[in-house]
Design a protein around this motif. Sequence first.
Motif, mmCIF file in Angstrom:
data_model
loop_
_atom_site.group_PDB
_atom_site.id
_atom_site.type_symbol
_atom_site.label_atom_id
_atom_site.label_comp_id
_atom_site.label_asym_id
_atom_site.label_seq_id
_atom_site.Cartn_x
_atom_site.Cartn_y
_atom_site.Cartn_z
ATOM 1 N N PRO A 199 33.054 40.773 4.792
ATOM 2 C CA PRO A 199 34.195 40.861 5.771
ATOM 3 C C PRO A 199 33.921 40.744 7.279
ATOM 4 C CG PRO A 199 33.362 42.914 4.935
ATOM 5 C CD PRO A 199 32.577 41.797 4.248
ATOM 6 N N ALA A 200 32.602 40.587 7.672
ATOM 7 C CA ALA A 200 32.246 40.499 8.951
ATOM 8 C C ALA A 200 32.130 39.223 9.221
ATOM 9 C CB ALA A 200 30.771 41.154 8.912
ATOM 10 N N LEU A 201 33.039 38.697 10.139
ATOM 11 C CA LEU A 201 33.467 37.536 10.441
ATOM 12 C C LEU A 201 33.004 37.146 11.724
ATOM 13 C CD1 LEU A 201 36.710 37.132 9.006
ATOM 14 C CD2 LEU A 201 34.684 36.388 7.841
ATOM 15 N N SER A 202 32.621 38.092 12.557
ATOM 16 C CA SER A 202 32.287 38.058 14.220
ATOM 17 C C SER A 202 30.943 38.823 14.423
ATOM 18 C CB SER A 202 33.562 38.143 15.157
ATOM 19 O OG SER A 202 33.602 39.956 15.148
ATOM 20 N N VAL A 203 30.423 38.543 15.426
ATOM 21 C CA VAL A 203 29.087 39.334 15.814
ATOM 22 C C VAL A 203 29.433 40.902 16.101
ATOM 23 C CG1 VAL A 203 27.232 39.592 17.501
ATOM 24 C CG2 VAL A 203 27.746 37.358 17.077
ATOM 25 N N ASN A 204 30.255 41.169 16.505
ATOM 26 C CA ASN A 204 30.975 42.515 16.824
ATOM 27 C C ASN A 204 31.389 43.266 15.376
ATOM 28 O OD1 ASN A 204 30.444 42.363 19.582
ATOM 29 N ND2 ASN A 204 32.516 41.787 19.836
ATOM 30 N N ASP A 205 32.060 42.455 14.548
ATOM 31 C CA ASP A 205 32.658 42.907 13.537
ATOM 32 C C ASP A 205 31.220 43.313 12.263
ATOM 33 O OD1 ASP A 205 35.169 43.113 13.861
ATOM 34 O OD2 ASP A 205 35.630 41.294 13.182
ATOM 35 N N ARG A 206 30.364 42.376 12.526
ATOM 36 C CA ARG A 206 29.166 42.553 11.835
ATOM 37 C C ARG A 206 28.309 43.635 12.292
ATOM 38 N NH1 ARG A 206 24.047 41.284 10.343
ATOM 39 N NH2 ARG A 206 23.598 40.060 8.354
ATOM 40 N N ALA A 207 28.188 44.053 13.274
ATOM 41 C CA ALA A 207 27.421 45.191 13.841
ATOM 42 C C ALA A 207 28.027 46.389 13.191
ATOM 43 C CB ALA A 207 27.404 45.304 15.445
ATOM 44 N N TYR A 208 29.621 46.427 13.286
ATOM 45 C CA TYR A 208 30.335 47.408 12.853
ATOM 46 C C TYR A 208 30.309 47.757 11.321
ATOM 47 C CZ TYR A 208 34.609 49.826 11.263
ATOM 48 O OH TYR A 208 35.602 50.669 10.692
ATOM 49 N N ASN A 243 35.275 58.411 22.002
ATOM 50 C CA ASN A 243 34.541 57.371 22.706
ATOM 51 C C ASN A 243 35.208 56.186 23.072
ATOM 52 O OD1 ASN A 243 31.574 58.213 23.167
ATOM 53 N ND2 ASN A 243 31.633 58.185 20.845
ATOM 54 N N ASN A 244 34.803 55.134 23.983
ATOM 55 C CA ASN A 244 35.616 54.002 24.159
ATOM 56 C C ASN A 244 34.462 53.006 24.250
ATOM 57 O OD1 ASN A 244 36.950 51.827 24.912
ATOM 58 N ND2 ASN A 244 37.384 52.828 27.262
ATOM 59 N N TYR A 245 34.109 52.249 23.089
ATOM 60 C CA TYR A 245 33.088 51.487 22.952
ATOM 61 C C TYR A 245 33.157 50.148 23.128
ATOM 62 C CZ TYR A 245 28.563 49.869 20.784
ATOM 63 O OH TYR A 245 27.662 49.002 20.410
ATOM 64 N N ASN A 246 32.548 49.393 23.664
ATOM 65 C CA ASN A 246 32.381 48.129 23.551
ATOM 66 C C ASN A 246 31.025 47.253 23.355
ATOM 67 O OD1 ASN A 246 32.866 45.164 24.000
ATOM 68 N ND2 ASN A 246 34.141 45.155 25.742
ATOM 69 N N PRO A 247 30.849 46.930 22.036
ATOM 70 C CA PRO A 247 29.379 46.384 21.903
ATOM 71 C C PRO A 247 28.881 45.164 22.686
ATOM 72 C CG PRO A 247 30.840 45.886 20.066
ATOM 73 C CD PRO A 247 31.586 46.846 20.696
ATOM 74 N N ARG A 248 29.968 44.560 23.240
ATOM 75 C CA ARG A 248 29.696 43.248 23.953
ATOM 76 C C ARG A 248 29.284 43.648 25.207
ATOM 77 N NH1 ARG A 248 34.912 41.637 21.884
ATOM 78 N NH2 ARG A 248 34.762 39.969 20.694
#
Length: 468
Positions: free
Chosen positions: A419-428, A4-9
Amino acid sequence: MRVNNYNPRRRVFQHYRPAASVFHIRNLSMVVIAGTILALYIMAFSYGPRKAFKGGDQGPGAQLNAARAGRKRGQSALVETEYNQNPPFHVAFSTSCSPFQDWQSLLVFLTADMVGQKGPLTRIASGCTLEEQAALETVYAKLDQGRNKFRIHFTPDFSKDEASGETYYFYNKPGGLQHWLASPASPPDDTVIAVIDPDFIFMRPLTAKVKADGIIFSGPIQAEDLIEEVSVGHPAAQYYGIGDKWIEFNLTYIAGEDSPALAVKSMSAWKHYSIGPPYIVAKADMVRIAQLWHSVVPRVYEGHPHLLAEMYAYSVAAAHLELPHLRLDGYMTSEAEGYGEAWPLVDLLTDESICSEDLSLHTTLLPTFLHYCQHYKVGTEFVYWKRDLDENFFSCGGSPLPLPNLEQVREYLDPISGPALSVNDRAYHKYHTFQYCQVVMKTNKALQKYKSLFCDVDDNGEAALSIE
């Protein structure tokens, strides 16, 4: 494997209901789910301690290992839904005859029972010795309890590549499927067949109904592309990011100079053939696909001797037969960074609920499967990888896998201390936590069910194998 090539934004959701207008939702906080909603469809719009995995030394795994020594080489549905079995529905999956895939097969069967999956399930096992066949038949007879629901079909080992002499285990998938469909065990002609992978865990029942079953889809699929249900000429499958690479293969050599696959362009390849399990196909179509799939996969492997050769070969076979698949996203969650999966459903869950044993208390919307083909972790203490699981996990001495408590989950997902410092990292990290917790909880629950069926407990509380 997920590609996959995924961009949650880039996620933009649509909420779809039959006979209603389509409207956009750009913020999940705006979504309100009422318990009385009969059908809710969500669409994603865009392109594009670790060694606690040890079981005991008794059980079917140990029995099968003993057979290999001479070889050289209570239902509780998460979603209370009744499904109309018209047409008949049959789930099948291909395996070798290894301890690794023995426990995976048990997990498929046991979780299918947990969610109330309707219709039979068949393990297509390739390359088993006579001793292994007898042992497996004994185990599955006990597991099935006279229902004729959990079945096994034995085939020769198709895994040797004749041209190179190398082993490519995934030849067993099309070879075993074709063997089963040509055998007396083949399901009735009006059956819809779903081919899954052995590393699938049921989260809710799988059916042939598309619009009635809660779906997620993404561009270029549009609402008008949806079908009511799978039927002859109208298959469906899960979106996998294999893309259009196969249209650059030597298709004249692979499928013939007059093959319709030669006419497939990039957009069509992405829209209809960038797919993988579950493949949900009417039997009449699946018979044709299996024959051609088995025939062309050696030619695909010859030019591309890699893991995904059999998936590309399936796409070539489907394109040659002019069977474009409805590509859907919501059948599974698998890769935390994967696009085209059912992660929008996980987004709807709170941090407190993602590790709930009974998700039906929090949502009526679940992915159909957990596809546990990746590593999953919660912090550094809780890590799951399927190949770390002891092959005798399903045994009378098997121990449950560890789970984080709610405080550990909160700490891991906290945007300040975790460890989740951004919205995208948090979703991950949320997706990792969901996948870890749900895979482990379903596996532990399956172990509990296994012990209730196969083990007797003596006065000292010790479990002993009981297969009668």
